[in-house]
Design a protein around this motif. Structure first.
Motif, PDB file in Angstrom:
ATOM      1  N   LYS A 143     -48.513 -16.176   6.786  1.00 27.12           N
ATOM      2  CA  LYS A 143     -47.351 -15.330   7.063  1.00 27.12           C
ATOM      3  C   LYS A 143     -48.393 -14.405   8.285  1.00 27.12           C
ATOM      4  CE  LYS A 143     -43.611 -17.592   8.308  1.00 27.12           C
ATOM      5  NZ  LYS A 143     -42.501 -18.372   7.876  1.00 27.12           N
ATOM      6  N   LEU A 144     -48.992 -13.277   6.371  1.00 28.30           N
ATOM      7  CA  LEU A 144     -49.187 -12.138   6.967  1.00 28.30           C
ATOM      8  C   LEU A 144     -51.041 -11.746   6.675  1.00 28.30           C
ATOM      9  CD1 LEU A 144     -46.397 -10.289   6.772  1.00 28.30           C
ATOM     10  CD2 LEU A 144     -47.325 -10.360   8.467  1.00 28.30           C
ATOM     11  N   PHE A 145     -51.232 -12.705   4.964  1.00 30.59           N
ATOM     12  CA  PHE A 145     -51.889 -12.207   3.799  1.00 30.59           C
ATOM     13  C   PHE A 145     -53.121 -13.575   4.403  1.00 30.59           C
ATOM     14  CE2 PHE A 145     -48.936 -10.134   2.146  1.00 30.59           C
ATOM     15  CZ  PHE A 145     -49.280  -8.791   2.393  1.00 30.59           C
ATOM     16  N   GLY A 146     -53.163 -14.398   5.519  1.00 29.74           N
ATOM     17  CA  GLY A 146     -54.376 -15.443   5.465  1.00 29.74           C
ATOM     18  C   GLY A 146     -54.351 -16.377   4.632  1.00 29.74           C
ATOM     19  N   GLY A 147     -53.007 -16.438   3.761  1.00 31.16           N
ATOM     20  CA  GLY A 147     -53.056 -17.752   2.450  1.00 31.16           C
ATOM     21  C   GLY A 147     -53.428 -17.227   1.287  1.00 31.16           C
ATOM     22  N   MET A 148     -53.877 -15.967   1.121  1.00 32.14           N
ATOM     23  CA  MET A 148     -54.323 -15.885  -0.372  1.00 32.14           C
ATOM     24  C   MET A 148     -53.071 -15.101  -0.773  1.00 32.14           C
ATOM     25  SD  MET A 148     -58.373 -14.378   1.004  1.00 32.14           S
ATOM     26  CE  MET A 148     -57.392 -13.864   2.872  1.00 32.14           C
ATOM     27  N   LEU A 149     -53.210 -15.698  -1.851  1.00 33.91           N
ATOM     28  CA  LEU A 149     -52.528 -14.808  -2.957  1.00 33.91           C
ATOM     29  C   LEU A 149     -52.599 -13.881  -4.355  1.00 33.91           C
ATOM     30  CD1 LEU A 149     -49.047 -16.321  -2.521  1.00 33.91           C
ATOM     31  CD2 LEU A 149     -49.938 -18.138  -4.745  1.00 33.91           C
ATOM     32  N   ALA A 150     -51.297 -12.913  -4.627  1.00 29.13           N
ATOM     33  CA  ALA A 150     -51.645 -12.288  -5.597  1.00 29.13           C
ATOM     34  C   ALA A 150     -50.427 -13.815  -6.558  1.00 29.13           C
ATOM     35  CB  ALA A 150     -50.823 -11.261  -5.880  1.00 29.13           C
ATOM     36  N   VAL A 151     -51.490 -14.480  -7.908  1.00 32.06           N
ATOM     37  CA  VAL A 151     -50.629 -15.253  -8.233  1.00 32.06           C
ATOM     38  C   VAL A 151     -49.378 -14.679  -9.218  1.00 32.06           C
ATOM     39  CG1 VAL A 151     -50.398 -17.625  -9.161  1.00 32.06           C
ATOM     40  CG2 VAL A 151     -52.682 -15.738  -7.728  1.00 32.06           C
ATOM     41  N   ASN A 152     -50.274 -14.415 -10.361  1.00 34.20           N
ATOM     42  CA  ASN A 152     -48.703 -14.036 -11.462  1.00 34.20           C
ATOM     43  C   ASN A 152     -47.546 -12.681 -10.975  1.00 34.20           C
ATOM     44  OD1 ASN A 152     -47.738 -11.919 -13.773  1.00 34.20           O
ATOM     45  ND2 ASN A 152     -48.758 -14.126 -14.723  1.00 34.20           N
ATOM     46  N   THR A 153     -46.272 -13.218 -11.336  1.00 37.65           N
ATOM     47  CA  THR A 153     -45.214 -12.911 -10.558  1.00 37.65           C
ATOM     48  C   THR A 153     -45.589 -11.183 -10.793  1.00 37.65           C
ATOM     49  OG1 THR A 153     -43.652 -13.816 -11.637  1.00 37.65           O
ATOM     50  CG2 THR A 153     -43.919 -14.502  -9.711  1.00 37.65           C
ATOM     51  N   LEU A 154     -45.352 -11.040 -12.463  1.00 34.23           N
ATOM     52  CA  LEU A 154     -45.790  -9.879 -12.760  1.00 34.23           C
ATOM     53  C   LEU A 154     -46.701  -8.944 -12.521  1.00 34.23           C
ATOM     54  CD1 LEU A 154     -43.794  -7.501 -15.249  1.00 34.23           C
ATOM     55  CD2 LEU A 154     -45.716  -8.991 -16.718  1.00 34.23           C
ATOM     56  N   TYR A 155     -47.725  -9.506 -12.147  1.00 35.48           N
ATOM     57  CA  TYR A 155     -49.002  -8.405 -11.391  1.00 35.48           C
ATOM     58  C   TYR A 155     -48.720  -7.948 -10.541  1.00 35.48           C
ATOM     59  CZ  TYR A 155     -53.503  -7.734 -10.075  1.00 35.48           C
ATOM     60  OH  TYR A 155     -55.051  -7.492  -9.827  1.00 35.48           O
ATOM     61  N   ALA A 156     -48.142  -9.576  -9.393  1.00 38.15           N
ATOM     62  CA  ALA A 156     -48.346  -9.139  -7.936  1.00 38.15           C
ATOM     63  C   ALA A 156     -46.926  -8.196  -7.897  1.00 38.15           C
ATOM     64  CB  ALA A 156     -47.608 -10.624  -7.378  1.00 38.15           C
ATOM     65  N   SER A 157     -46.316  -7.894  -8.445  1.00 35.62           N
ATOM     66  CA  SER A 157     -45.030  -6.915  -8.161  1.00 35.62           C
ATOM     67  C   SER A 157     -44.873  -5.957  -8.911  1.00 35.62           C
ATOM     68  CB  SER A 157     -43.337  -7.703  -8.436  1.00 35.62           C
ATOM     69  OG  SER A 157     -43.921  -7.731 -10.641  1.00 35.62           O
ATOM     70  N   GLY A 158     -45.762  -5.458  -9.832  1.00 36.78           N
ATOM     71  CA  GLY A 158     -45.954  -4.028 -10.673  1.00 36.78           C
ATOM     72  C   GLY A 158     -47.083  -3.981 -10.766  1.00 36.78           C
ATOM     73  N   GLY A 159     -48.022  -4.567  -9.582  1.00 33.81           N
ATOM     74  CA  GLY A 159     -49.409  -4.015  -9.922  1.00 33.81           C
ATOM     75  C   GLY A 159     -50.500  -3.687  -9.093  1.00 33.81           C
ATOM     76  N   ARG A 160     -50.815  -2.145  -9.399  1.00 30.61           N
ATOM     77  CA  ARG A 160     -51.490  -1.721  -7.883  1.00 30.61           C
ATOM     78  C   ARG A 160     -53.176  -1.254  -8.123  1.00 30.61           C
ATOM     79  NH1 ARG A 160     -47.201  -2.985  -6.572  1.00 30.61           N
ATOM     80  NH2 ARG A 160     -45.291  -1.321  -5.817  1.00 30.61           N
TER      81      ARG A 160
END
Ligand code: ARG
Length: 457
Positions: free
Chosen positions: A210-227
């Motif tokens: 919907k917003l990111f052209g289908g690309m994913l930050a996969v690991n949920t810990l990395y995705a939510s807490g990584g910068r």
């Protein structure tokens, strides 16, 4: 205050002011709303929220996108809470469907990634525009001679086109690096929840499309807490501005009254409130300063992130603003500098004066002596250094060189150094052709990210 009331009661005004991100959430409010919209659509698709409630929420989110300022009268920890408060006021209990399968941690990461991605794309397009300006000025100045400096001392004769093409190659390098930063940033963290994912059976790929052209930050810990996307972006953007600050410094030096090669356009100058004779190169001074400021923002974010445990910590809230501001300042800086380059005038008289004044051909002559006579270069260098010392001026120097070695070099021929990348008009033309091709290919690569521009923000 919606979230803390049940458990802790109201926060004191100081605590709320101190810990709230409302003020700088203004920078990402629209993206937060878009993210919320995509997520509600997903809940609707999954049928875990009644269709009617989802539609009412979506309608209200649309209203807020049109007028996000409504949110900023609400006292809240952050814009995410303000949205919920607002929806509750407007929609009553239907607003309560928000929250399933979502955390502020993955939502703020998503909004920030979206904002940074959009700004990166804008920055990359500004770089493309900048490079086109450089190439057009370069093509008109293939034969315009200028001295180049090393150690801030007159060094060798070159051309203005060669100088502009140095900036072009530098920007080409930054483009390749920054597009990688964009690739790393434009990845959806949605569905990663607070740290370890959510129970709601969200289709993360569908959400990402919907917003990111289908690309994913996969690991949920990395995705939510990584910068890392912020750190990498800031490292590159601050380096870019550091490099450009050198160009601004060149413009300041070249427009010193004592040098006078460049005349900056009036729009880049300011007068003094007391000294009637002054015209100050203010835009270039601010470019120089912005490089320092943006570097500070990189250090600021790196220092905030450094040593916090993995996973989301509220420290990260303080790291949102600097990365956004750094990008906005970089975009403005590029436009200011591009405009200076487009409109700068060259004072041929001042340039010619210095070409006559300083022995800018000395290294070329020393090399030619060595090449012609077969002497070791060190000997040729020594002989020429002696002549430089003895000659009253360059005219005498070049006459003596002619007499002693039968070498008759002039500045126009001196720039035709045979090595690749030199200011010789042949080289410059081929660099320009390659560069133009490189820009076109790069633009095609950027079109992959044009979905980022389809936004109501
Ligand atoms: N305002 C926060 C930020 O900008 C949003 C996330 C807050 N998460 C939390 N668990 N308090 O980072």
């Amino acid at each position: 205050m919606l979230y803390r009331r049940e458990l802790l009661g109201e926060a004191s005004p100081l605590t709320l002011r101190y810990t709230s991100s409302m003020e700088y959430d203004k920078l990402i409010a629209c993206e937060v709303l878009e993210v919320m919209g995509a997520y509600i659509e997903e809940l609707r698709e999954l049928k875990v929220v009644p269709e009617d409630a989802a539609n009412r929420i979506l309608g209200e989110l649309e209203n807020l996108i049109a007028e996000p300022s409504k949110l900023f009268h609400i006292k809240a920890e952050d814009v995410h809470e303000a949205i919920e408060v607002h929806l509750k006021e407007k929609l009553g209990s239907d607003a309560g469907y928000i929250g399933l399968g979502r955390s502020r941690n993955d939502h703020v990461a998503a909004a920030l990634r979206l904002k940074v991605s959009r700004l990166l794309l804008k920055l990359l397009k500004s770089i493309v525009g900048f490079r086109r300006t450089l190439l057009s000025r370069a093509s008109a100045s293939i034969n315009v001679l200028i001295p180049l400096y090393t150690h801030s001392q007159p060094a060798q004769i070159s051309t203005l086109a060669h100088y502009f093409l140095y900036i072009d190659e530098m920007l080409s390098d930054y483009s390749s690096a920054l597009v990688k930063a964009l690739d790393i940033t434009v990845r959806s963290p949605l569905g990663s929840g607070p740290a370890a994912g959510v129970m709601a059976p969200l289709d993360r790929g569908r959400l990402a499309s919907k917003l990111f052209g289908g690309m994913l930050a996969v690991n949920t810990l990395y995705a939510s807490g990584g910068r890392e996307f912020s750190l990498i972006t800031l490292a590159l953007v601050s380096s870019l501005l550091v490099s450009l600050s050198r160009v601004a410094e060149d413009f300041i030096l070249f427009s010193l009254p004592q040098v006078g090669y460049f005349k900056l356009p009036a729009g880049h100058l300011a007068t003094s409130s007391i000294m009637p004779h002054k015209v100050n190169p203010v835009t270039m001074e601010i470019v120089r300063a912005k490089a320092g400021g943006v570097l500070g923002k990189f250090v600021s974010v790196a220092s905030i992130v450094k040593g916090i445990p993995s996973g989301y910590n509220l420290d990260l809230q303080e790291a949102n603003r600097p990365v956004i501001e750094a990008l906005m300042e970089a975009i403005d800086t590029l436009e200011v500098l591009r405009d200076a380059i487009e409109n700068v005038e060259v004072n041929a008289g001042a340039v010619e004066g210095d070409i006559k004044r300083y022995p800018l051909l000395a290294s070329d002559i020393a090399e030619l002596i060595a090449l012609k006579t077969g002497k070791p270069f060190r000997e040729a260098h020594k002989e020429l250094a002696k002549l430089v010392k003895e000659a009253k001026n360059t005219e005498e120097l070049y006459n003596r060189v002619r007499e002693a070695y039968n070498i008759n070099l002039n500045p126009k021929d001196a720039v035709k150094r045979p090595v690749n990348g030199s200011p010789s008009p042949e080289n410059v033309k081929s660099h320009m052709e390659k560069s133009l091709k490189n820009i076109e290919e790069f633009e095609a690569e950027l079109s992959k990210y044009s979905f980022l521009e389809k936004s109501r923000c």
